[in-house]
Design a protein around this motif. Structure first.
Motif, mmCIF file in Angstrom:
data_model
loop_
_atom_site.group_PDB
_atom_site.id
_atom_site.type_symbol
_atom_site.label_atom_id
_atom_site.label_comp_id
_atom_site.label_asym_id
_atom_site.label_seq_id
_atom_site.Cartn_x
_atom_site.Cartn_y
_atom_site.Cartn_z
ATOM 1 N N UNK A 138 22.893 31.979 45.523
ATOM 2 C CA UNK A 138 23.278 30.577 45.345
ATOM 3 C C UNK A 138 24.057 30.393 44.054
ATOM 4 N N UNK A 139 23.604 31.019 42.975
ATOM 5 C CA UNK A 139 24.265 30.869 41.683
ATOM 6 C C UNK A 139 25.591 31.604 41.640
ATOM 7 N N UNK A 140 25.677 32.765 42.276
ATOM 8 C CA UNK A 140 26.934 33.502 42.304
ATOM 9 C C UNK A 140 28.013 32.670 42.991
ATOM 10 N N UNK A 141 27.666 32.051 44.100
ATOM 11 C CA UNK A 141 28.625 31.195 44.790
ATOM 12 C C UNK A 141 28.991 29.991 43.924
ATOM 13 N N UNK A 142 28.000 29.420 43.261
ATOM 14 C CA UNK A 142 28.239 28.245 42.427
ATOM 15 C C UNK A 142 29.135 28.571 41.241
ATOM 16 N N UNK A 175 17.453 31.344 55.530
ATOM 17 C CA UNK A 175 18.677 30.630 55.898
ATOM 18 C C UNK A 175 19.407 30.085 54.668
ATOM 19 N N UNK A 176 18.642 29.735 53.648
ATOM 20 C CA UNK A 176 19.260 29.318 52.387
ATOM 21 C C UNK A 176 20.018 30.495 51.778
ATOM 22 N N UNK A 177 19.379 31.658 51.793
ATOM 23 C CA UNK A 177 20.026 32.878 51.305
ATOM 24 C C UNK A 177 21.300 33.165 52.098
ATOM 25 N N UNK A 178 21.199 33.110 53.428
ATOM 26 C CA UNK A 178 22.341 33.453 54.273
ATOM 27 C C UNK A 178 23.511 32.496 54.067
ATOM 28 N N UNK A 179 23.209 31.207 53.868
ATOM 29 C CA UNK A 179 24.258 30.215 53.639
ATOM 30 C C UNK A 179 25.122 30.598 52.444
ATOM 31 N N UNK A 180 24.480 30.970 51.352
ATOM 32 C CA UNK A 180 25.225 31.287 50.135
ATOM 33 C C UNK A 180 25.764 32.715 50.137
ATOM 34 N N UNK A 181 24.980 33.650 50.660
ATOM 35 C CA UNK A 181 25.405 35.044 50.651
ATOM 36 C C UNK A 181 26.644 35.243 51.524
ATOM 37 N N UNK A 182 26.740 34.503 52.614
ATOM 38 C CA UNK A 182 27.914 34.612 53.478
ATOM 39 C C UNK A 182 29.180 34.250 52.711
ATOM 40 N N UNK A 183 29.082 33.247 51.864
ATOM 41 C CA UNK A 183 30.252 32.830 51.084
ATOM 42 C C UNK A 183 30.569 33.817 49.967
ATOM 43 N N UNK A 184 29.508 34.346 49.349
ATOM 44 C CA UNK A 184 29.722 35.357 48.308
ATOM 45 C C UNK A 184 30.409 36.581 48.903
ATOM 46 N N UNK A 185 29.904 37.066 50.040
ATOM 47 C CA UNK A 185 30.432 38.279 50.640
ATOM 48 C C UNK A 185 31.803 38.074 51.271
ATOM 49 N N UNK A 186 32.141 36.836 51.605
ATOM 50 C CA UNK A 186 33.475 36.582 52.161
ATOM 51 C C UNK A 186 34.566 36.855 51.135
ATOM 52 N N UNK A 187 34.190 36.883 49.853
ATOM 53 C CA UNK A 187 35.161 37.125 48.780
ATOM 54 C C UNK A 187 35.125 38.559 48.284
ATOM 55 N N UNK A 192 29.782 47.509 50.761
ATOM 56 C CA UNK A 192 28.631 46.600 50.740
ATOM 57 C C UNK A 192 28.935 45.323 51.508
ATOM 58 N N UNK A 193 30.134 44.778 51.305
ATOM 59 C CA UNK A 193 30.521 43.558 52.010
ATOM 60 C C UNK A 193 30.677 43.822 53.499
ATOM 61 N N UNK A 194 31.284 44.943 53.852
ATOM 62 C CA UNK A 194 31.466 45.292 55.270
ATOM 63 C C UNK A 194 30.114 45.439 55.959
ATOM 64 N N UNK A 195 29.176 46.081 55.270
ATOM 65 C CA UNK A 195 27.852 46.271 55.851
ATOM 66 C C UNK A 195 27.145 44.936 56.035
ATOM 67 N N UNK A 196 27.243 44.055 55.027
ATOM 68 C CA UNK A 196 26.566 42.768 55.138
ATOM 69 C C UNK A 196 27.132 41.960 56.303
#
Length: 199
Positions: A138-142, A175-187, A192-196
């Motif tokens: 959440x903080x990484x995305x923020x 689901x809170x984790x997935x919401x933010x992690x998806x945005x972090x990994x999209x960048x 690691x990103x491909x695997x996620x």
């Protein structure tokens, strides 16, 4: 909407029904901002959506605590999860061409950094408790949305997340984790990103 004044005239722009919190307000703002973004050229509905998002953003800005965070109610000292949701909403508003003060993002970034553990992870409150991968996502995305995309603190957060297992899908905060992690990994690039994304 009819619920915008549910918290009283001093909270004009509040989107949830009476009894709602800043969490609900953030997600409602994000939803309406996305509707506005894809409807900008529709002059039948865009003005109404723009007015609602502008008022909702104004409330978020005015609800920010002096230390830079947000919590359940306007002007409460912040925590990581509510604050991350508000920044997510402000980012959505920006993408919908609604102005957000740079100072609001800057104060939010300062608050998040008070919650960064020496490991690179983030705690729920400033220097309180253990860090977690969910809060760190959440903080990484923020931090990215707040203009800290190239900061050493964000790089340290990403490093921390690479060492941590993701929460179980049945856990309370997955689901809170997935919401933010998806945005972090999209960048992110690399294995690691491909695997996620594949998982």
């Amino acid at each position: 909407t009819s619920s915008q004044a549910a918290m009283g005239p001093e909270c004009d722009g509040f989107l949830p029904a009476a009894g709602g919190s800043m969490y609900e307000h953030a997600f409602a703002t994000m939803f309406i901002a996305e509707c506005l973004r894809v409807s900008r050229k529709n002059m039948r509905i865009a003005p109404t959506l723009d007015k609602a998002v502008t008022k909702a953003v104004k409330l978020i800005v005015e609800a920010q605590h002096d230390a830079g965070g947000w919590r359940y109610r306007p002007l409460q000292a912040g925590d990581i999860t509510s604050s991350s949701c508000q920044v997510l909403a402000l980012g959505a508003a920006q993408r919908a061409e609604v102005a957000v003060p740079k100072r609001t993002f800057a104060k939010a970034a300062d608050f998040f950094l008070t919650c960064q553990h020496e490991s690179g992870g983030f705690t729920y409150l400033p220097m309180a408790g253990a860090p977690s991968v969910t809060r760190t996502a959440a903080c990484a995305n923020s931090l990215h949305l707040a203009g800290k995309a190239e900061s050493k603190e964000l790089k340290k957060a990403l490093g921390y997340m690479r060492t941590q297992p993701e929460p179980a899908a049945a856990s309370a905060h997955y689901h809170f984790y997935a919401l933010f992690m998806a945005q972090v990994m999209s960048r992110e690039d690399g294995k690691a990103a491909d695997k996620w994304r594949a998982d």
